[in-house]
Design a protein around this motif. Sequence first.
Motif, PDB file in Angstrom:
ATOM      1  N   GLY A 459      41.193  33.501  48.625  1.00 35.97           N
ATOM      2  CA  GLY A 459      40.642  34.557  47.288  1.00 35.97           C
ATOM      3  C   GLY A 459      41.415  33.849  45.914  1.00 35.97           C
ATOM      4  O   GLY A 459      42.087  32.782  46.153  1.00 35.97           O
ATOM      5  N   VAL A 460      41.307  34.587  44.876  1.00 38.15           N
ATOM      6  CA  VAL A 460      41.710  34.230  43.640  1.00 38.15           C
ATOM      7  C   VAL A 460      42.780  35.407  43.186  1.00 38.15           C
ATOM      8  O   VAL A 460      42.477  36.356  43.365  1.00 38.15           O
ATOM      9  N   GLU A 461      43.799  34.660  42.712  1.00 37.47           N
ATOM     10  CA  GLU A 461      44.533  35.571  41.855  1.00 37.47           C
ATOM     11  C   GLU A 461      45.207  34.857  40.716  1.00 37.47           C
ATOM     12  O   GLU A 461      45.340  33.728  40.593  1.00 37.47           O
ATOM     13  N   THR A 462      45.641  35.838  39.729  1.00 38.58           N
ATOM     14  CA  THR A 462      46.001  35.279  38.404  1.00 38.58           C
ATOM     15  C   THR A 462      47.422  36.092  38.111  1.00 38.58           C
ATOM     16  O   THR A 462      47.701  37.205  38.396  1.00 38.58           O
ATOM     17  N   TYR A 463      48.529  35.324  37.753  1.00 37.28           N
ATOM     18  CA  TYR A 463      49.875  35.704  37.323  1.00 37.28           C
ATOM     19  C   TYR A 463      50.330  35.732  36.078  1.00 37.28           C
ATOM     20  O   TYR A 463      49.978  34.782  35.292  1.00 37.28           O
ATOM     21  N   TYR A 464      51.073  36.859  35.748  1.00 36.38           N
ATOM     22  CA  TYR A 464      51.764  36.479  34.449  1.00 36.38           C
ATOM     23  C   TYR A 464      53.396  36.706  34.723  1.00 36.38           C
ATOM     24  O   TYR A 464      53.724  37.234  36.012  1.00 36.38           O
ATOM     25  N   LEU A 465      54.277  36.507  33.774  1.00 41.29           N
ATOM     26  CA  LEU A 465      55.830  36.379  34.161  1.00 41.29           C
ATOM     27  C   LEU A 465      55.982  38.049  34.040  1.00 41.29           C
ATOM     28  O   LEU A 465      56.098  38.770  33.274  1.00 41.29           O
ATOM     29  N   PRO A 537      58.306  35.950  39.299  1.00 40.78           N
ATOM     30  CA  PRO A 537      58.971  34.984  38.406  1.00 40.78           C
ATOM     31  C   PRO A 537      58.743  33.554  38.630  1.00 40.78           C
ATOM     32  O   PRO A 537      59.414  32.720  39.275  1.00 40.78           O
ATOM     33  N   PHE A 538      57.606  33.133  37.690  1.00 37.77           N
ATOM     34  CA  PHE A 538      57.377  31.695  37.982  1.00 37.77           C
ATOM     35  C   PHE A 538      58.315  30.891  36.908  1.00 37.77           C
ATOM     36  O   PHE A 538      58.341  31.167  35.524  1.00 37.77           O
TER      37      PHE A 538
END
Length: 601
Positions: A459-465, A537-538
């Motif tokens: 699948g697809v996922e998108t992250y923010y801090l 926390p990237f």
Amino acid sequence: MTVGLRRIRWCFAILWVTGYALPGDPAWEIVGPVSLLGKPRSGVDAVALYRSVQARYRAMQAWPERYDRRHWERLAAQFRTVYYRYPTHAVADDAVYMEAEVYARLFRTGARDEDWQQAVDRYKFLITEYPHSPWGPTALLRVADLYRAKALPEWASYVTECARLFSEARCQKVPDYKSLLAQVRSARSEAPARPENVRARGLSVLQGIRYWTSPQYTRIVLDLSDAVSYRTGVLRDPDRLYIDLDQTVLSRQIRGQGWELPTHAHLRQVRVGQYLPDTARVVLDFDRIKQHRIFILESPYRIVIDIFQRPWESAGQAQSRAEAATRPTETPAPSAPADRTEDAAAREIPVPEANRSGTYSIARQLGMKVARIMLDPGHGGHDPGAIGVGGLREKDVTLAIARRLREAILRRWNVEVLMTRDDDRFVPLEERTAMANSQGVDLFISIHANASRDGRLHGVETYYLHWARDPHAMEVAARENAVSTAKLHELRKFVHLILQNTKVEESRDLAEYLQKHLIGSVRSRYPTRDLGVKSAPFYVLMGAQMPAVLVETAFLTHDREGRLLADPAFQDRVVQGLLEGLAAYLEAQGSLANLTRPSDT
């Protein structure tokens, strides 16, 4: 009679509060007098406060059998209260020294490691924070005594460094100095020469210093061999920020080295020195200090210092401000008739949409321009990232997608597109964010391919801090950061500190638009799962001053998606989805009208 008793009670109350209660008095043992004083009002209060605690110290020394550890710990806290309330008063350094003496006494009587550490820390604090204190040479030699008590070889260096840090004349005034110096010389003449083993001594090594700078922003990175505790402080006239690294020595490569920064930088130079035998000091010389923040990154351990000379401004914001300043004042046009034509309506400035919280950011309210976008292909060089089906490497997939996306953006909009890397090279995570900040980009998109120990996951996922809200997000961040999840948990306080000056709402909005359109584009031809928008926390997003997201396009470790990621047709669907998501975000921001190429109008 009542008046007389009242006066007697007041006399005892005054004696009790000012510290002259008899040692062993039960009331004193329950509540220390300092806690009743409230916040002192003047320098006179500081002297009175210090003298009362000092009198208590003398009384406890006179009758030590009456007091246990709890009383001595409370006494140390009361000395600490003095210099916390009056850090610049003449008695502040006296209070620091006396607190250290209390802990040194506790160590001598109880041999506890925590007392030894507290005493060493307080003596060092006195030396670094009050360098002109008359107690300085004595404190330094007290540290030497404590190190010698644990048979640590640094004790000799603390003795020999006394003259350099203070002066030979000041050191000579300390009664034990001459005898300690003689012992050092005797020990060194008798001991065979041995190569220095820093790790065996439990010391970290400051291996290097890196920096990125622009007129409004500078990032400094201190590379260390191991985790350390550190202290920071600001000195004035001229402005300097210093970082003291405990249990740290300088590598041979950087001893005596200095770094002079470009003339446009507000930070003039960086200096390093071995301030104490086991304390390295880094000094940043400024024209003027405005704002700074410090956080750590692990694996390898490094300390990151972000410095802002003025409020950060992106390229698009700078263009909008410049155009507003040069735009001539226009006479308001007459109101348009009710039956406006479609052509007139099409030329209206688009109204921005509210964000997820129902509010409008400054960028949305003003319809700020987007002039510069940075794409970040994950990994590279000696870091292949995840390895998928058929040996496909994440670093190759991310670079291919980023190049295609750059070309698609340039064909569609009049905007500058930068890349953190455009070939197979390694770029540290902290450098990628520094590049974005120093070049004033408006949006930052980090492109990755996912992986999991469970080969069925896709699948697809998108992250923010932000802090991770589920274990899977934490695992993804740990893998991309190349650290353990345990190390990530230790960063919680730094993440919250960084989020105070990060565009969290805008980043989440950007992630939502990219995720929605990426899923739609991929699903139009290929089956996939919508894993949603998440926070974690990237490292690569930490400190970014613009909306910044990380996109996990598909799973390299899934049998079908792993093969698709190598297919140019699938990569095109990913690019198309990201492009449409970006367009939707810009339209919601009210920025799309500013990007259209002249040939498209």
